[in-house]
Design a protein around this motif. Sequence first.
Motif, PDB file in Angstrom:
ATOM      1  N   TYR B  15      42.938  37.345  33.545  1.00 51.13           N
ATOM      2  CA  TYR B  15      43.033  38.645  34.211  1.00 51.13           C
ATOM      3  C   TYR B  15      43.764  38.645  35.547  1.00 51.13           C
ATOM      4  CZ  TYR B  15      39.451  39.990  30.837  1.00 51.13           C
ATOM      5  OH  TYR B  15      38.764  40.239  29.693  1.00 51.13           O
ATOM      6  N   ILE B  16      43.651  37.552  36.295  1.00 46.04           N
ATOM      7  CA  ILE B  16      44.194  37.568  37.656  1.00 46.04           C
ATOM      8  C   ILE B  16      45.649  37.080  37.692  1.00 46.04           C
ATOM      9  CG2 ILE B  16      43.883  36.737  40.024  1.00 46.04           C
ATOM     10  CD1 ILE B  16      41.667  38.623  39.093  1.00 46.04           C
ATOM     11  N   ILE B  17      45.904  35.937  37.083  1.00 49.38           N
ATOM     12  CA  ILE B  17      47.268  35.402  37.072  1.00 49.38           C
ATOM     13  C   ILE B  17      48.284  36.436  36.542  1.00 49.38           C
ATOM     14  CG2 ILE B  17      48.778  33.587  36.105  1.00 49.38           C
ATOM     15  CD1 ILE B  17      46.937  32.236  37.977  1.00 49.38           C
ATOM     16  N   PRO B  18      47.973  37.116  35.411  1.00 51.27           N
ATOM     17  CA  PRO B  18      48.960  38.080  34.909  1.00 51.27           C
ATOM     18  C   PRO B  18      49.228  39.226  35.876  1.00 51.27           C
ATOM     19  CG  PRO B  18      47.312  37.616  33.235  1.00 51.27           C
ATOM     20  CD  PRO B  18      46.817  36.997  34.507  1.00 51.27           C
ATOM     21  N   GLU B  58      34.672  44.899  36.679  1.00 46.88           N
ATOM     22  CA  GLU B  58      35.111  45.574  35.464  1.00 46.88           C
ATOM     23  C   GLU B  58      36.620  45.599  35.320  1.00 46.88           C
ATOM     24  OE1 GLU B  58      33.500  49.442  34.801  1.00 46.88           O
ATOM     25  OE2 GLU B  58      31.463  48.675  34.977  1.00 46.88           O
ATOM     26  N   ARG B  59      37.309  45.785  36.427  1.00 49.66           N
ATOM     27  CA  ARG B  59      38.767  45.838  36.353  1.00 49.66           C
ATOM     28  C   ARG B  59      39.326  44.745  37.262  1.00 49.66           C
ATOM     29  NH1 ARG B  59      40.985  51.329  37.877  1.00 49.66           N
ATOM     30  NH2 ARG B  59      42.830  50.459  36.938  1.00 49.66           N
ATOM     31  N   PRO B  60      39.438  43.531  36.730  1.00 50.16           N
ATOM     32  CA  PRO B  60      39.817  42.395  37.574  1.00 50.16           C
ATOM     33  C   PRO B  60      41.157  42.585  38.293  1.00 50.16           C
ATOM     34  CG  PRO B  60      39.085  41.651  35.422  1.00 50.16           C
ATOM     35  CD  PRO B  60      39.193  43.134  35.338  1.00 50.16           C
ATOM     36  N   ALA B  61      42.142  43.132  37.585  1.00 44.18           N
ATOM     37  CA  ALA B  61      43.455  43.297  38.203  1.00 44.18           C
ATOM     38  C   ALA B  61      43.379  44.267  39.383  1.00 44.18           C
ATOM     39  CB  ALA B  61      44.468  43.781  37.169  1.00 44.18           C
ATOM     40  N   ALA B  62      42.632  45.346  39.198  1.00 41.78           N
ATOM     41  CA  ALA B  62      42.480  46.329  40.268  1.00 41.78           C
ATOM     42  C   ALA B  62      41.702  45.723  41.440  1.00 41.78           C
ATOM     43  CB  ALA B  62      41.766  47.567  39.751  1.00 41.78           C
ATOM     44  N   TYR B  63      40.731  44.887  41.103  1.00 41.03           N
ATOM     45  CA  TYR B  63      39.968  44.209  42.148  1.00 41.03           C
ATOM     46  C   TYR B  63      40.874  43.277  42.958  1.00 41.03           C
ATOM     47  CZ  TYR B  63      37.062  40.704  44.351  1.00 41.03           C
ATOM     48  OH  TYR B  63      36.526  39.860  45.268  1.00 41.03           O
ATOM     49  N   PHE B  64      41.703  42.556  42.264  1.00 41.81           N
ATOM     50  CA  PHE B  64      42.658  41.641  42.895  1.00 41.81           C
ATOM     51  C   PHE B  64      43.577  42.422  43.843  1.00 41.81           C
ATOM     52  CE2 PHE B  64      46.532  38.750  41.922  1.00 41.81           C
ATOM     53  CZ  PHE B  64      46.264  37.945  43.017  1.00 41.81           C
ATOM     54  N   MET B  65      44.101  43.527  43.325  1.00 38.57           N
ATOM     55  CA  MET B  65      44.983  44.378  44.121  1.00 38.57           C
ATOM     56  C   MET B  65      44.265  44.888  45.369  1.00 38.57           C
ATOM     57  SD  MET B  65      48.124  45.641  43.922  1.00 38.57           S
ATOM     58  CE  MET B  65      48.923  46.289  42.471  1.00 38.57           C
ATOM     59  N   GLY B  99      43.874  51.922  32.810  1.00 43.07           N
ATOM     60  CA  GLY B  99      42.494  51.576  32.494  1.00 43.07           C
ATOM     61  C   GLY B  99      42.436  50.106  32.145  1.00 43.07           C
ATOM     62  N   SER B 100      41.221  49.572  32.116  1.00 41.85           N
ATOM     63  CA  SER B 100      41.085  48.124  32.004  1.00 41.85           C
ATOM     64  C   SER B 100      41.724  47.566  30.736  1.00 41.85           C
ATOM     65  CB  SER B 100      39.615  47.752  32.059  1.00 41.85           C
ATOM     66  OG  SER B 100      38.896  48.537  31.141  1.00 41.85           O
ATOM     67  N   GLU B 101      41.638  48.317  29.639  1.00 39.30           N
ATOM     68  CA  GLU B 101      42.170  47.805  28.387  1.00 39.30           C
ATOM     69  C   GLU B 101      43.688  47.672  28.426  1.00 39.30           C
ATOM     70  OE1 GLU B 101      41.586  49.688  24.448  1.00 39.30           O
ATOM     71  OE2 GLU B 101      39.486  49.336  24.941  1.00 39.30           O
ATOM     72  N   ILE B 102      44.340  48.751  28.852  1.00 42.93           N
ATOM     73  CA  ILE B 102      45.797  48.765  28.905  1.00 42.93           C
ATOM     74  C   ILE B 102      46.277  47.743  29.921  1.00 42.93           C
ATOM     75  CG2 ILE B 102      47.803  50.180  29.449  1.00 42.93           C
ATOM     76  CD1 ILE B 102      45.950  52.583  28.648  1.00 42.93           C
ATOM     77  N   GLU B 103      45.581  47.715  31.032  1.00 37.55           N
ATOM     78  CA  GLU B 103      45.885  46.777  32.111  1.00 37.55           C
ATOM     79  C   GLU B 103      45.893  45.337  31.590  1.00 37.55           C
ATOM     80  OE1 GLU B 103      42.816  45.659  35.383  1.00 37.55           O
ATOM     81  OE2 GLU B 103      43.463  47.720  35.631  1.00 37.55           O
ATOM     82  N   ALA B 104      44.831  44.994  30.846  1.00 35.41           N
ATOM     83  CA  ALA B 104      44.720  43.636  30.319  1.00 35.41           C
ATOM     84  C   ALA B 104      45.832  43.368  29.313  1.00 35.41           C
ATOM     85  CB  ALA B 104      43.351  43.448  29.667  1.00 35.41           C
ATOM     86  N   GLU B 105      46.160  44.371  28.521  1.00 39.82           N
ATOM     87  CA  GLU B 105      47.182  44.219  27.487  1.00 39.82           C
ATOM     88  C   GLU B 105      48.559  44.001  28.128  1.00 39.82           C
ATOM     89  OE1 GLU B 105      46.870  43.876  24.399  1.00 39.82           O
ATOM     90  OE2 GLU B 105      48.989  43.973  23.855  1.00 39.82           O
ATOM     91  N   VAL B 106      48.881  44.860  29.092  1.00 41.01           N
ATOM     92  CA  VAL B 106      50.166  44.727  29.776  1.00 41.01           C
ATOM     93  C   VAL B 106      50.238  43.386  30.485  1.00 41.01           C
ATOM     94  CG1 VAL B 106      51.553  45.629  31.682  1.00 41.01           C
ATOM     95  CG2 VAL B 106      50.520  47.200  30.054  1.00 41.01           C
ATOM     96  N   GLY B 107      49.134  43.012  31.129  1.00 38.15           N
ATOM     97  CA  GLY B 107      49.079  41.734  31.836  1.00 38.15           C
ATOM     98  C   GLY B 107      49.272  40.568  30.889  1.00 38.15           C
TER      99      GLY B 107
END
Lengths: 334, 190
Positions: B15-18, B58-65, B99-107
Amino acid sequence: MKADNAVQPTENEQVRDVDSEAAAWAARLDARPGEPMPDLDDWLARDPRRSGALLRAQAILDALGGEGTETGEPAGQSRDTILSIAMSLSSARRWRMASSGALATIAAAVALFFSLDDAGQVYETQTGEIKQIALADGSAMSIDARSRLEVDYDSSARRIRMENGRVIFRAAKADPRPFVVEVGAVTITDIGTEFQVFDDPASDAIEVLVTEGVVEVATGSERLRMTAGQRLKVSRSGVQTVHLKPELLPTRDMLRTTAWREGRLELDGETLSEAVAQLNRTNQLQIVIADPALGSKELFGTFQTSDPRGFAQAIAVSLDTSITERGGVIVIGS
Amino acid sequence: MSAHLQDRIKWVARYIIPAEPQVRASLRASGAAPDVIDDLIQDAYCRIAGLADFVQIERPAAYFMQTVKNLHRDRLRRERIIRFEQFTETTDPFVIPFGSEIEAEVGARRELQMVDDVLHSLPERCREIFRLKRIEGLSQKEIARILHVTETIVENDVRKAVKALQAALRGYDMKDESGQRRAADRERAG
């Protein structure tokens, strides 16, 4: 492992050294899993930042070597399928487009008017136009696109008749005259506060949101007080089938609901259809959703209301659909 | 290595590296210098390493940001280089817009592309090592035996591959910004 540099390195060099050492440790941990490594503990203890660098290096190694080891599926096949749906637009470029010139556009769209005489003054905004109005008594209005209202001040009252659209009112408290907004059969009397009135053309409802202070809403024979954070939907015609009951909105949602004033569209689970309706109010460049199934997709994030193109491109990528643009219309999901 | 630590590594890898290229791009968009960006990213990973319960996010990428954004802000305050636009910010450069699903997919797609690029750029033996790791799930020790090389050589190749992806992450989305990058280099040289 390299010793700490004696010469004062730049930050960038520091980071790179730590990364480089972390890469070596990640490789070593992978080579000898489970072995105690007192040297590593020493290395970690000398700089708190190293734990983060090591975690990153290990995750990078996991990304490089971890794939397929659990599922056991032939790696080549599945990966190629996914890679063929490559992103058409890098995220970096997308965000650059979204932000470039956005400020300028908003600055141009938001005109500041000073009105000295507010007797019977009509304010009307077109598609893509947001107006900030300072009224003579020190009250202010932020008027969203496609709105129309008349300001009628006299010695007894500060009266505003709203015909349609969305406006945030900030009533000056110093003035003893009541600040009254009339919309349809609904009257909102301000008691020193800020509130938003949204006369939604798509429905019979009028939505009142109080962001600060207290207002009184009257419709038909009903009358109630609303305080900051409360939102109320009332029938435009004044015919109410249920008792008026405002809902309490968390601050975050309240800020989101009034973000249009700053040229932002903030989405937190709103559907694509709702977002497009908002953008179409604000922009000449209209968006059409060709595939009805897409309309119900939920979206999250912040967009510039003045950048429908950037919005559409972000949507195309995230919902894995295509967009076309012709004759001033962007079609999503064509 | 404890199971908990392994989980954390996998979570970061997934989740974070991507999300890192996008977070870096956001920092660039808000005017942060390359040195500062590296520094902030490293800080953010430290926070993640110290998180008590990462599974709750719940939303690791958003948390990272968000973490990077806060660190950036603190830094600006500290350094008193408070620039007008950074505080009248339209928050958009720092938003993960999905949203978390799309975010994870794109990542995940972005990460696959990056990993693929890096693996292709590696020398033959190094590629082979990772093929054996990925597909056969072999350990470094077993790989060394199969390839008839010392374990040190395998470890060294693994280290090089990690460094290559570290470098790719740092400059990944600068590919199409070479002009801008040259300008930045000139600025620093001059």
